[in-house]
Design a protein around this motif. Structure first.
Motif, short mmCIF file in Angstrom:
data_model
loop_
_atom_site.label_atom_id
_atom_site.label_comp_id
_atom_site.label_asym_id
_atom_site.label_seq_id
_atom_site.Cartn_x
_atom_site.Cartn_y
_atom_site.Cartn_z
N THR A 93 0.83 -1.20 0.00
CA THR A 93 0.00 0.00 0.00
C THR A 93 0.86 1.25 0.00
OG1 THR A 93 -1.72 -1.17 1.23
CG2 THR A 93 -1.85 1.23 1.21
N GLY A 94 0.64 2.11 -0.99
CA GLY A 94 1.41 3.33 -1.12
C GLY A 94 0.86 4.44 -0.23
N ALA A 95 1.61 5.51 -0.17
CA ALA A 95 1.19 6.70 0.59
C ALA A 95 1.86 7.92 0.00
CB ALA A 95 1.57 6.56 2.07
N VAL A 96 1.13 9.03 0.00
CA VAL A 96 1.60 10.32 -0.48
C VAL A 96 2.14 10.17 -1.92
CG1 VAL A 96 2.84 12.42 0.14
CG2 VAL A 96 2.13 10.84 1.93
N SER A 97 3.43 10.32 -2.14
CA SER A 97 3.97 10.28 -3.50
C SER A 97 4.45 8.89 -3.91
CB SER A 97 5.15 11.26 -3.63
OG SER A 97 4.71 12.58 -3.39
N ARG A 98 4.33 7.90 -3.03
CA ARG A 98 4.72 6.52 -3.35
C ARG A 98 3.47 5.71 -3.66
NH1 ARG A 98 4.82 2.04 -0.19
NH2 ARG A 98 4.61 3.27 1.72
N GLY A 99 3.36 5.27 -4.90
CA GLY A 99 2.18 4.52 -5.31
C GLY A 99 2.16 3.09 -4.78
N SER A 100 0.98 2.52 -4.77
CA SER A 100 0.84 1.12 -4.38
C SER A 100 1.42 0.21 -5.45
CB SER A 100 -0.63 0.78 -4.14
OG SER A 100 -1.17 1.52 -3.07
N LYS A 101 1.78 -1.02 -5.05
CA LYS A 101 2.30 -2.02 -5.98
C LYS A 101 1.54 -3.32 -5.81
CE LYS A 101 7.15 -0.54 -6.36
NZ LYS A 101 8.55 -0.97 -6.15
N VAL A 102 1.35 -4.03 -6.92
CA VAL A 102 0.72 -5.35 -6.90
C VAL A 102 1.65 -6.34 -7.59
CG1 VAL A 102 -1.16 -6.75 -7.85
CG2 VAL A 102 -1.66 -4.55 -6.78
N VAL A 103 1.86 -7.48 -6.96
CA VAL A 103 2.61 -8.60 -7.54
C VAL A 103 1.67 -9.79 -7.61
CG1 VAL A 103 4.56 -10.17 -7.30
CG2 VAL A 103 4.82 -7.76 -6.65
N TYR A 104 1.47 -10.35 -8.81
CA TYR A 104 0.57 -11.49 -8.98
C TYR A 104 1.31 -12.82 -8.82
CZ TYR A 104 -2.96 -8.38 -11.04
OH TYR A 104 -3.89 -7.40 -11.25
N ASP A 105 0.62 -13.76 -8.21
CA ASP A 105 1.06 -15.16 -8.16
C ASP A 105 -0.18 -16.00 -8.44
OD1 ASP A 105 2.23 -17.61 -7.71
OD2 ASP A 105 2.26 -17.41 -5.52
N ARG A 106 -0.63 -15.97 -9.67
CA ARG A 106 -1.92 -16.59 -10.00
C ARG A 106 -1.83 -17.59 -11.15
NH1 ARG A 106 -5.15 -11.17 -11.38
NH2 ARG A 106 -6.94 -12.55 -11.57
N ALA A 107 -0.62 -17.90 -11.61
CA ALA A 107 -0.47 -18.88 -12.69
C ALA A 107 -0.99 -20.24 -12.22
CB ALA A 107 1.00 -18.98 -13.11
N HIS A 108 -1.70 -20.93 -13.11
CA HIS A 108 -2.25 -22.27 -12.85
C HIS A 108 -3.26 -22.27 -11.71
CE1 HIS A 108 0.76 -23.67 -15.65
NE2 HIS A 108 1.72 -23.15 -14.90
N SER A 109 -3.92 -21.14 -11.51
CA SER A 109 -4.99 -21.12 -10.50
C SER A 109 -6.17 -21.95 -10.99
CB SER A 109 -5.45 -19.69 -10.23
OG SER A 109 -6.03 -19.12 -11.40
N ALA A 110 -7.06 -22.29 -10.09
CA ALA A 110 -8.19 -23.16 -10.43
C ALA A 110 -9.00 -22.62 -11.60
CB ALA A 110 -9.07 -23.36 -9.19
N ILE A 111 -9.28 -21.32 -11.58
CA ILE A 111 -10.14 -20.78 -12.65
C ILE A 111 -9.38 -20.64 -13.97
CG2 ILE A 111 -9.74 -18.32 -12.26
CD1 ILE A 111 -12.82 -17.98 -12.66
N SER A 112 -8.07 -20.52 -13.92
CA SER A 112 -7.31 -20.40 -15.17
C SER A 112 -7.37 -21.69 -15.97
CB SER A 112 -5.85 -20.03 -14.88
OG SER A 112 -5.14 -21.12 -14.35
N GLU A 113 -7.70 -22.79 -15.32
CA GLU A 113 -7.76 -24.09 -15.98
C GLU A 113 -9.20 -24.59 -16.12
OE1 GLU A 113 -5.08 -26.40 -13.57
OE2 GLU A 113 -3.30 -25.41 -14.40
N ILE A 114 -10.15 -23.68 -16.00
CA ILE A 114 -11.56 -24.04 -16.18
C ILE A 114 -11.80 -24.39 -17.65
CG2 ILE A 114 -12.35 -21.68 -16.70
CD1 ILE A 114 -14.78 -22.24 -14.88
N LYS A 115 -12.81 -25.20 -17.93
CA LYS A 115 -13.13 -25.59 -19.30
C LYS A 115 -14.61 -25.31 -19.58
CE LYS A 115 -9.02 -27.44 -19.87
NZ LYS A 115 -8.01 -26.71 -20.66
N THR A 116 -14.90 -25.05 -20.87
CA THR A 116 -16.30 -24.90 -21.26
C THR A 116 -17.05 -26.19 -20.95
OG1 THR A 116 -15.74 -25.57 -23.52
CG2 THR A 116 -15.82 -23.21 -23.07
N GLY A 117 -18.30 -26.05 -20.57
CA GLY A 117 -19.11 -27.20 -20.22
C GLY A 117 -19.08 -27.56 -18.76
N MET A 118 -18.14 -26.98 -18.01
CA MET A 118 -18.06 -27.29 -16.58
C MET A 118 -19.19 -26.63 -15.79
SD MET A 118 -14.03 -27.16 -15.50
CE MET A 118 -12.90 -28.48 -15.93
#
Length: 346
Positions: A93-118
């Motif tokens: 979480t940033g403050a004043v002149s320092r912006g917030s940062k986000v780092v993702y760790d979402r590779a191979h998550s459950a929804i990323s491997e969802i299939k049509t018909g499920m």
């Protein structure tokens, strides 16, 4: 009232306490949230029946995410299980002149491997009047994009109102495709489109006339977005309303906040709020969308009031830690009436 259905990924958010940097952290605060789940929580708080649909891993962390939705009054009966992990993101979480940062760790998550018909969309949409998705979901993976398309087609066939928050994410869209083709097809089914100047440019090459988006900030005006709205409606003839939030970033702690809505005939503009001491801006757009859906359902003949509700609701979200907007209709209406005093309610 018919229910609202939202579809997307819910994630585990890990953030150092307060305003600590990642390198200072010895512990992380835990929050569960995501674009569409945050909208669902807002609507549940406002008394709107709402289903959240996703795919979760069948483990303790997946169950925690499920319990968070249930705790907030969101129906989870149509959530499916499978895969190995819940996506994670780290927030500094940033403050004043320092912006917030986000780092993702979402590779191979459950929804990323969802299939049509499920997912049985006919069952999901039984009793539904509104379906909401965001541009985050098709950015996760081709599989997630395919299921999102399956969903909007099913909703369209049933005559359900469809909304999207375009939500361009530069750190996603990493699976070898350009977003324009996928997002154009998905958005063509939508009745209500929310997006800012970056979303329109990155997804569709649509730019505001006379505005350099590299210099966005508190100088951005509502008038600059009228050309975007008109271009969006020309590209997506099904759209009945195109909306954008107007965030002026004076600093990480002080933003101005407003919104505009164009219905093809008239441009509506909300009051502008000064948010001078931001607690947590993550989920601000989601809280706007939740407020807008509530407003359009509750005041179908009063577009101005619907927009004003959305902006006031999302203004309040900036005072709440976590992804979701945990405010009531009464609190939003109090701010809409002009009472921003923050006095203790006794």
């Amino acid at each position: 009232m018919k229910k609202v259905v939202t579809f997307g990924e819910i994630m585990l958010r890990l953030a150092p306490p307060g305003f600590l940097r990642f390198s200072q952290a010895t512990s992380f605060d835990v929050v569960y949230g995501g674009g569409e789940s945050n909208v669902a929580v807002s609507l549940a708080n406002y008394g709107i029946p709402v289903d959240f649909v996703t795919r979760l891993p069948n483990n303790d962390i997946g169950q925690c995410a499920l319990m968070e939705m249930r705790k907030r009054g969101v129906n989870t009966d149509n959530i499916i299980f499978g895969g190995d992990r819940l996506g994670i993101y780290f927030l500094e979480t940033g403050a004043v002149s320092r912006g917030s940062k986000v780092v993702y760790d979402r590779a191979h998550s459950a929804i990323s491997e969802i299939k049509t018909g499920m997912i049985d969309w006919e069952k999901v949409f039984d009793g539904a009047g509104w379906f909401h998705w965001t541009g985050i979901t098709p950015a996760i993976s081709q599989a997630a994009a395919d299921v999102c398309l399956e969903a909007v087609k099913a909703a369209s066939d049933l005559g359900i109102t469809i909304s999207t928050d375009l939500n361009y994410r530069a750190k996603l869209w990493k699976y070898g495709v350009e977003p324009e083709g996928i997002m154009t097809e998905l958005t063509s089914y939508c009745d209500v489109i929310l997006g800012n100047e970056e979303d329109a440019e990155k997804h569709f090459g649509i730019k505001p006339e006379g505005l350099d988006i590299t210099t966005q900030g508190h100088d951005v005006t509502a008038e600059a977005f009228l050309s975007v709205c008109k271009q969006m409606m020309q590209k997506f003839p099904k759209a009945q309303k195109v909306i954008t939030t107007l965030r002026g970033s004076i600093s990480a702690s002080h933003n101005t906040w407003a919104g505009v809505l164009y219905d093809g005939k008239q441009m509506y503009q909300s009051p502008q709020y000064q948010i001078t001491d931001i607690v947590d801006r993550v989920g601000g757009g989601d809280s706007f969308m939740g407020g807008l859906i509530y407003g359009l359902l509750t005041y179908p003949e009063d577009t101005q009031n619907a927009l004003n509700f959305a902006v006031a609701a999302s203004c309040l979200k900036h005072t709440i830690k976590g992804d979701a907007n945990l405010v009531t209709v009464a609190e939003v209406e109090k701010l809409m009436s002009g009472d921003a005093s923050g006095r203790v309610a006794r």
